[in-house]
Design a protein around this motif. Sequence first.
Motif, PDB file in Angstrom:
ATOM      1  N   LYS A 128      15.556   8.924   6.226  1.00 30.21           N
ATOM      2  CA  LYS A 128      16.140   9.408   7.484  1.00 30.21           C
ATOM      3  C   LYS A 128      17.456   8.697   7.772  1.00 30.21           C
ATOM      4  O   LYS A 128      18.382   9.287   8.327  1.00 30.21           O
ATOM      5  N   ALA A 129      17.554   7.434   7.404  1.00 26.82           N
ATOM      6  CA  ALA A 129      18.778   6.660   7.601  1.00 26.82           C
ATOM      7  C   ALA A 129      19.795   6.907   6.486  1.00 26.82           C
ATOM      8  O   ALA A 129      20.864   6.297   6.478  1.00 26.82           O
ATOM      9  N   LYS A 130      19.450   7.777   5.548  1.00 29.52           N
ATOM     10  CA  LYS A 130      20.323   8.141   4.412  1.00 29.52           C
ATOM     11  C   LYS A 130      20.582   6.976   3.459  1.00 29.52           C
ATOM     12  O   LYS A 130      21.571   6.949   2.744  1.00 29.52           O
ATOM     13  N   LEU A 131      19.688   5.991   3.454  1.00 34.34           N
ATOM     14  CA  LEU A 131      19.819   4.886   2.507  1.00 34.34           C
ATOM     15  C   LEU A 131      19.118   5.210   1.188  1.00 34.34           C
ATOM     16  O   LEU A 131      19.415   4.597   0.158  1.00 34.34           O
ATOM     17  N   VAL A 132      18.205   6.154   1.228  1.00 31.77           N
ATOM     18  CA  VAL A 132      17.537   6.651   0.025  1.00 31.77           C
ATOM     19  C   VAL A 132      17.771   8.154  -0.001  1.00 31.77           C
ATOM     20  O   VAL A 132      17.379   8.863   0.929  1.00 31.77           O
ATOM     21  N   ASP A 133      18.471   8.614  -1.030  1.00 35.21           N
ATOM     22  CA  ASP A 133      18.826  10.028  -1.140  1.00 35.21           C
ATOM     23  C   ASP A 133      18.855  10.379  -2.626  1.00 35.21           C
ATOM     24  O   ASP A 133      19.818  10.051  -3.319  1.00 35.21           O
ATOM     25  N   ASP A 134      17.806  11.043  -3.094  1.00 39.23           N
ATOM     26  CA  ASP A 134      17.701  11.342  -4.522  1.00 39.23           C
ATOM     27  C   ASP A 134      18.828  12.242  -5.020  1.00 39.23           C
ATOM     28  O   ASP A 134      19.280  12.102  -6.155  1.00 39.23           O
ATOM     29  N   GLU A 135      19.301  13.157  -4.191  1.00 36.34           N
ATOM     30  CA  GLU A 135      20.386  14.044  -4.619  1.00 36.34           C
ATOM     31  C   GLU A 135      21.664  13.250  -4.861  1.00 36.34           C
ATOM     32  O   GLU A 135      22.305  13.381  -5.903  1.00 36.34           O
ATOM     33  N   SER A 136      22.017  12.413  -3.898  1.00 34.51           N
ATOM     34  CA  SER A 136      23.201  11.575  -4.032  1.00 34.51           C
ATOM     35  C   SER A 136      23.039  10.599  -5.202  1.00 34.51           C
ATOM     36  O   SER A 136      23.973  10.377  -5.984  1.00 34.51           O
ATOM     37  N   PHE A 137      21.847  10.009  -5.317  1.00 32.94           N
ATOM     38  CA  PHE A 137      21.565   9.093  -6.423  1.00 32.94           C
ATOM     39  C   PHE A 137      21.791   9.788  -7.765  1.00 32.94           C
ATOM     40  O   PHE A 137      22.457   9.239  -8.654  1.00 32.94           O
ATOM     41  N   ALA A 138      21.239  11.000  -7.926  1.00 27.03           N
ATOM     42  CA  ALA A 138      21.354  11.723  -9.198  1.00 27.03           C
ATOM     43  C   ALA A 138      22.814  12.004  -9.534  1.00 27.03           C
ATOM     44  O   ALA A 138      23.244  11.830 -10.680  1.00 27.03           O
ATOM     45  N   GLN A 139      23.586  12.411  -8.539  1.00 23.08           N
ATOM     46  CA  GLN A 139      24.999  12.704  -8.785  1.00 23.08           C
ATOM     47  C   GLN A 139      25.764  11.446  -9.181  1.00 23.08           C
ATOM     48  O   GLN A 139      26.554  11.461 -10.125  1.00 23.08           O
ATOM     49  N   GLN A 140      25.510  10.345  -8.480  1.00 23.63           N
ATOM     50  CA  GLN A 140      26.174   9.086  -8.816  1.00 23.63           C
ATOM     51  C   GLN A 140      25.773   8.609 -10.208  1.00 23.63           C
ATOM     52  O   GLN A 140      26.612   8.143 -10.986  1.00 23.63           O
ATOM     53  N   TRP A 141      24.488   8.719 -10.509  1.00 21.53           N
ATOM     54  CA  TRP A 141      23.976   8.263 -11.795  1.00 21.53           C
ATOM     55  C   TRP A 141      24.638   9.044 -12.932  1.00 21.53           C
ATOM     56  O   TRP A 141      25.103   8.449 -13.916  1.00 21.53           O
ATOM     57  N   VAL A 142      24.683  10.354 -12.797  1.00 26.92           N
ATOM     58  CA  VAL A 142      25.253  11.208 -13.844  1.00 26.92           C
ATOM     59  C   VAL A 142      26.729  10.884 -14.045  1.00 26.92           C
ATOM     60  O   VAL A 142      27.186  10.698 -15.181  1.00 26.92           O
ATOM     61  N   GLN A 143      27.482  10.817 -12.964  1.00 30.26           N
ATOM     62  CA  GLN A 143      28.916  10.527 -13.084  1.00 30.26           C
ATOM     63  C   GLN A 143      29.157   9.170 -13.731  1.00 30.26           C
ATOM     64  O   GLN A 143      29.970   9.030 -14.639  1.00 30.26           O
ATOM     65  N   SER A 144      28.446   8.162 -13.266  1.00 31.81           N
ATOM     66  CA  SER A 144      28.636   6.808 -13.769  1.00 31.81           C
ATOM     67  C   SER A 144      28.226   6.677 -15.234  1.00 31.81           C
ATOM     68  O   SER A 144      28.985   6.134 -16.052  1.00 31.81           O
ATOM     69  N   ARG A 145      27.044   7.145 -15.577  1.00 31.10           N
ATOM     70  CA  ARG A 145      26.543   6.995 -16.949  1.00 31.10           C
ATOM     71  C   ARG A 145      27.345   7.841 -17.940  1.00 31.10           C
ATOM     72  O   ARG A 145      27.500   7.454 -19.094  1.00 31.10           O
TER      73      ARG A 145
ATOM     74  N   THR B 259       0.839  -1.201   0.000  1.00 33.95           N
ATOM     75  CA  THR B 259       0.000   0.000   0.000  1.00 33.95           C
ATOM     76  C   THR B 259       0.870   1.246   0.000  1.00 33.95           C
ATOM     77  O   THR B 259       2.049   1.203   0.394  1.00 33.95           O
ATOM     78  N   THR B 260       0.280   2.351  -0.413  1.00 37.35           N
ATOM     79  CA  THR B 260       0.991   3.629  -0.439  1.00 37.35           C
ATOM     80  C   THR B 260       1.440   4.017   0.966  1.00 37.35           C
ATOM     81  O   THR B 260       2.551   4.531   1.142  1.00 37.35           O
ATOM     82  N   GLU B 261       0.595   3.774   1.968  1.00 40.03           N
ATOM     83  CA  GLU B 261       0.930   4.142   3.347  1.00 40.03           C
ATOM     84  C   GLU B 261       2.161   3.382   3.834  1.00 40.03           C
ATOM     85  O   GLU B 261       3.072   3.965   4.435  1.00 40.03           O
ATOM     86  N   ILE B 262       2.188   2.087   3.584  1.00 40.76           N
ATOM     87  CA  ILE B 262       3.342   1.284   4.010  1.00 40.76           C
ATOM     88  C   ILE B 262       4.583   1.701   3.239  1.00 40.76           C
ATOM     89  O   ILE B 262       5.658   1.876   3.816  1.00 40.76           O
ATOM     90  N   ALA B 263       4.458   1.886   1.940  1.00 42.55           N
ATOM     91  CA  ALA B 263       5.607   2.296   1.125  1.00 42.55           C
ATOM     92  C   ALA B 263       6.159   3.626   1.626  1.00 42.55           C
ATOM     93  O   ALA B 263       7.383   3.767   1.799  1.00 42.55           O
ATOM     94  N   ASN B 264       5.294   4.595   1.857  1.00 40.75           N
ATOM     95  CA  ASN B 264       5.760   5.903   2.320  1.00 40.75           C
ATOM     96  C   ASN B 264       6.428   5.824   3.680  1.00 40.75           C
ATOM     97  O   ASN B 264       7.456   6.474   3.914  1.00 40.75           O
ATOM     98  N   ALA B 265       5.859   5.039   4.591  1.00 45.13           N
ATOM     99  CA  ALA B 265       6.450   4.899   5.926  1.00 45.13           C
ATOM    100  C   ALA B 265       7.858   4.308   5.835  1.00 45.13           C
ATOM    101  O   ALA B 265       8.804   4.808   6.459  1.00 45.13           O
ATOM    102  N   VAL B 266       8.006   3.259   5.030  1.00 44.66           N
ATOM    103  CA  VAL B 266       9.309   2.606   4.874  1.00 44.66           C
ATOM    104  C   VAL B 266      10.301   3.540   4.188  1.00 44.66           C
ATOM    105  O   VAL B 266      11.444   3.689   4.634  1.00 44.66           O
ATOM    106  N   LEU B 267       9.873   4.184   3.120  1.00 43.81           N
ATOM    107  CA  LEU B 267      10.781   5.069   2.385  1.00 43.81           C
ATOM    108  C   LEU B 267      11.175   6.282   3.213  1.00 43.81           C
ATOM    109  O   LEU B 267      12.329   6.740   3.134  1.00 43.81           O
ATOM    110  N   ASP B 268      10.265   6.796   4.018  1.00 44.94           N
ATOM    111  CA  ASP B 268      10.614   7.913   4.911  1.00 44.94           C
ATOM    112  C   ASP B 268      11.693   7.479   5.904  1.00 44.94           C
ATOM    113  O   ASP B 268      12.658   8.224   6.148  1.00 44.94           O
ATOM    114  N   ARG B 269      11.552   6.280   6.460  1.00 42.74           N
ATOM    115  CA  ARG B 269      12.574   5.781   7.396  1.00 42.74           C
ATOM    116  C   ARG B 269      13.913   5.562   6.684  1.00 42.74           C
ATOM    117  O   ARG B 269      14.969   5.867   7.235  1.00 42.74           O
ATOM    118  N   LEU B 270      13.869   5.033   5.465  1.00 44.96           N
ATOM    119  CA  LEU B 270      15.117   4.821   4.720  1.00 44.96           C
ATOM    120  C   LEU B 270      15.782   6.149   4.349  1.00 44.96           C
ATOM    121  O   LEU B 270      17.012   6.233   4.326  1.00 44.96           O
TER     122      LEU B 270
END
Length: 183
Positions: free
Chosen positions: A55-72, A42-53
């Motif tokens: 906060k733990a810095k395991l999901v970070d769109d800024e870092s992801f974008a920078q890594q993706w651009v450099q690598s590709r 469900t959206t509620e469960i997904a959002n709760a999990v992703l919010d926790r991830l």
Amino acid sequence: MQQRDEGGGTEAQAKDVCLRLLTDRARSRHELEASLAKKGFTTEIANAVLDRLEKAKLVDDESFAQQWVQSRHKYSGKGKRALSMELRNKGVSNELAVHALDLIDADDERQRAAELVRKRCRSLQLPDPNGPDARAERDKIVRKLVGMLARRGYSQGMAFAVVKEQLDRAGADTEDFDGPDSM
């Protein structure tokens, strides 16, 4: 907090799915949301999990974008236009994408395009400048090389300039070559 909804699984199960996906490579929040939705969470469960991830810095769109651009850019030879589209498809915000793309300056992009053309030229037979169909053969090679760069997201102007420069270095006759209008 092992809440279970009728639509999917528990938060623990959703977290496990995300962590498995993150072991392969960094992912955007959007990619993880899509994977969880596909698996029926469900959206509620997904959002709760992703919010926790996040906060733990395991999901970070800024870092992801920078890594993706450099690598590709480095390993796949992608230009800014293609990288921008890839980031958009991965759900990265325009602001974060622009910031990540700024890590590649025009000189870096041109240098990478030149490397790609040089590599491709090694497998091409350059026409004899004195041959009967030299110009037609050269134009055919130019179209191939410019097309290769265009598919990787390089601008037409940069592609033609880089191809001309590299063909000049390879000894091809480019005296009458004026760029895209001469094709």
